[in-house]
Design an enzyme around this catalytic site. Structure first.
Site, PDB file in Angstrom:
ATOM      1  N   GLN A  98      43.784  67.154  55.106  1.00  0.00           N
ATOM      2  CA  GLN A  98      43.237  68.491  54.873  1.00  0.00           C
ATOM      3  C   GLN A  98      44.048  69.204  53.791  1.00  0.00           C
ATOM      4  OE1 GLN A  98      40.488  70.128  56.601  1.00  0.00           O
ATOM      5  NE2 GLN A  98      40.762  71.415  54.812  1.00  0.00           N
TER       6      GLN A  98
ATOM      7  N   HIS B   1      48.092  67.927  59.539  1.00  0.00           N
ATOM      8  CA  HIS B   1      46.760  67.548  59.066  1.00  0.00           C
ATOM      9  C   HIS B   1      46.877  67.283  57.562  1.00  0.00           C
ATOM     10  CE1 HIS B   1      42.603  66.904  59.170  1.00  0.00           C
ATOM     11  NE2 HIS B   1      42.141  68.105  59.465  1.00  0.00           N
TER      12      HIS B   1
ATOM     13  N   ARG C 119      43.060  60.197  64.820  1.00  0.00           N
ATOM     14  CA  ARG C 119      43.090  61.623  65.177  1.00  0.00           C
ATOM     15  C   ARG C 119      43.587  61.684  66.612  1.00  0.00           C
ATOM     16  NH1 ARG C 119      38.965  66.573  64.116  1.00  0.00           N
ATOM     17  NH2 ARG C 119      40.042  66.343  62.125  1.00  0.00           N
TER      18      ARG C 119
ATOM     19  N   ARG D 256      37.320  66.884  50.799  1.00  0.00           N
ATOM     20  CA  ARG D 256      37.948  65.935  51.724  1.00  0.00           C
ATOM     21  C   ARG D 256      37.551  64.504  51.335  1.00  0.00           C
ATOM     22  NH1 ARG D 256      39.262  67.635  56.884  1.00  0.00           N
ATOM     23  NH2 ARG D 256      40.101  65.525  57.040  1.00  0.00           N
TER      24      ARG D 256
ATOM     25  N   CYS E 291      39.673  75.610  56.784  1.00  0.00           N
ATOM     26  CA  CYS E 291      39.489  74.154  56.888  1.00  0.00           C
ATOM     27  C   CYS E 291      38.215  73.814  57.658  1.00  0.00           C
ATOM     28  CB  CYS E 291      40.706  73.534  57.555  1.00  0.00           C
ATOM     29  SG  CYS E 291      41.025  74.193  59.199  1.00  0.00           S
TER      30      CYS E 291
ATOM     31  N   ASP F  66      42.635  79.581  59.759  1.00  0.00           N
ATOM     32  CA  ASP F  66      42.172  78.487  60.629  1.00  0.00           C
ATOM     33  C   ASP F  66      41.950  79.105  62.009  1.00  0.00           C
ATOM     34  OD1 ASP F  66      41.632  76.018  61.804  1.00  0.00           O
ATOM     35  OD2 ASP F  66      43.734  75.422  61.952  1.00  0.00           O
TER      36      ASP F  66
HETATM   37  N1   CP Z   1      38.712  70.327  58.930  1.00  0.00           N
HETATM   38  C1   CP Z   1      38.515  69.269  59.749  1.00  0.00           C
HETATM   39  O1   CP Z   1      39.390  68.396  59.921  1.00  0.00           O
HETATM   40  O2   CP Z   1      37.309  69.247  60.340  1.00  0.00           O
HETATM   41  P1   CP Z   1      36.851  68.283  61.539  1.00  0.00           P
HETATM   42  O3   CP Z   1      37.694  68.644  62.731  1.00  0.00           O
HETATM   43  O4   CP Z   1      35.415  68.543  61.731  1.00  0.00           O
HETATM   44  O5   CP Z   1      37.141  66.861  61.121  1.00  0.00           O
HETATM   45  N1  NVA Z   2      43.931  73.644  63.936  1.00  0.00           N
HETATM   46  C1  NVA Z   2      42.645  73.047  64.203  1.00  0.00           C
HETATM   47  C2  NVA Z   2      42.153  72.345  62.990  1.00  0.00           C
HETATM   48  C3  NVA Z   2      40.796  71.691  63.117  1.00  0.00           C
HETATM   49  C4  NVA Z   2      40.393  70.963  61.872  1.00  0.00           C
HETATM   50  C5  NVA Z   2      42.747  72.106  65.391  1.00  0.00           C
HETATM   51  O1  NVA Z   2      43.736  71.362  65.486  1.00  0.00           O
HETATM   52  O2  NVA Z   2      41.852  72.110  66.239  1.00  0.00           O
END
Ligand code: CP
Ligand code: NVA
Length: 305
Positions: free
Chosen positions: A132, A129, A102, A291, A264, A224
């Site tokens: 997701q 992502h 990440r 997920r 999400c 989102d």
């Molecule tokens: N939706 C998602 O990726 O959640 P987190 O940021 O908690 O992993």
């Molecule tokens: N768009 C958001 C998604 C979190 C799962 C971010 O990148 O913070």
């Protein structure tokens, strides 16, 4: 055999996506049916940002497959400052059998995949992502008879979650209405490529700047956060710019009767969504659960024998 990565959905074929969905369906029914596939294998979770769903669902998925998991927070690796992504990839891939990363910059996960000898999975970057989006299409498939007859409205920021959702829907033949304020549309090249693929699969993509028009007649309404991780200094401006783009009763009235609400998560009630997200038409916790099933299928495909 060349190792496989999952960095974004651009490089995944429709068939590969449908195979993952099919496998995830089986694994949801029988969560422990493949409990030795990752025996003696280690998955590293290398995270530069916080996470609830991605971290836990990958950890549990890997444990269900018999694997061992190492969570590496920003403090441990400090990629980019303490070491380059190349050095991180070359070293970590000598210890472990797979990496979920990440990252802030998408380029970092691309570099990790380039130099790693083991599969690298994008667990969220500023651009994409993919895990997701695959889970979201899986959740949609649980709620409709035919993906091809389905239309989803995405309302809000043209961000990483939308980029991947566009690709996932395009490749599985789901039509999309995208409603964003001016200046927050998805990246042009991603949108054009996805709408081209959608067309070849019998689906139609449309862009709107009026959220009511975007939601009109849709089967699912997805949103989102307006301010993604890493954009905190833009928060005040974004709260202003996104006014009117909240998923609430007024907006849901123009969607199809019984349209389902998706997010999400994490959600900011009072910003991109009202407490309608806690109502009976919300499927946010199914999305979160799925997920784990979908990522188990991804781990099997990438790290299994
Ligand atoms: N939706 C998602 O990726 O959640 P987190 O940021 O908690 O992993
Ligand atoms: N768009 C958001 C998604 C979190 C799962 C971010 O990148 O913070």
């Amino acid at each position: 055999m060349k190792k496989k990565d999952l960095i974004s959905l651009e490089n995944m074929s429709s068939k590969e996506i449908f195979d993952i969905l099919k496998l995830a369906k089986k694994l949801k029914r029988e969560p422990l049916s493949k409990k030795h596939v990752l025996k003696d294998k280690t998955l590293a979770l290398l995270f530069q940002k916080p996470s609830n769903r991605t971290r836990i669902s990958f950890e549990v998925a890997a444990v269900h497959l018999g694997g061992y998991v190492l969570y590496l927070s920003p403090r441990e690796i400090d990629m980019g400052s303490r070491e380059t992504p190349k050095d991180v990839a070359c070293v970590v891939s000598r210890y472990v059998d797979g990496i979920v990363a990440r990252v802030f910059s998408h380029q970092d996960v691309v570099e990790l995949a380039r130099y790693s000898d083991v599969p690298v999975i994008n667990g969220l970057s500023d651009l994409a992502h993919p895990c997701q989006a695959l889970s979201d299409v899986f959740t949609i498939s649980e709620n409709v008879k035919k993906l091809k007859k389905t239309r989803i409205a995405y309302i809000g920021d043209g961000n990483n979650v939308l980029n991947s959702l566009l690709m996932a829907c395009a490749k599985t033949g789901i039509s999309m209405n995208v409603g964003t304020p001016e200046g927050y549309q998805p990246l042009g090249h991603i949108y054009s490529e996805a709408s081209e693929i959608a067309r070849s699969n019998g689906a139609v993509f449309e862009l709107f700047t009026d959220p009511l028009k975007a939601v009109s007649g849709c089967d699912f309404v997805y949103t989102d956060v307006w301010t993604s991780m890493g954009q905190e200094n833009e928060k005040e401006k974004r709260l202003e710019d996104f006014k009117g783009f909240q998923i609430n009763e007024t907006l849901m009235k123009v969607a199809k009767k019984d349209a389902l609400i998706m997010h999400c998560l994490p959600a900011h009630r009072g910003e991109e969504v009202s407490d309608i997200i806690d109502g009976k038409n919300s499927i946010i916790y199914d999305q979160a659960e799925n997920r784990m099933h979908v990522q188990k299928a991804i781990l099997l495909r990438l790290m299994g024998k």
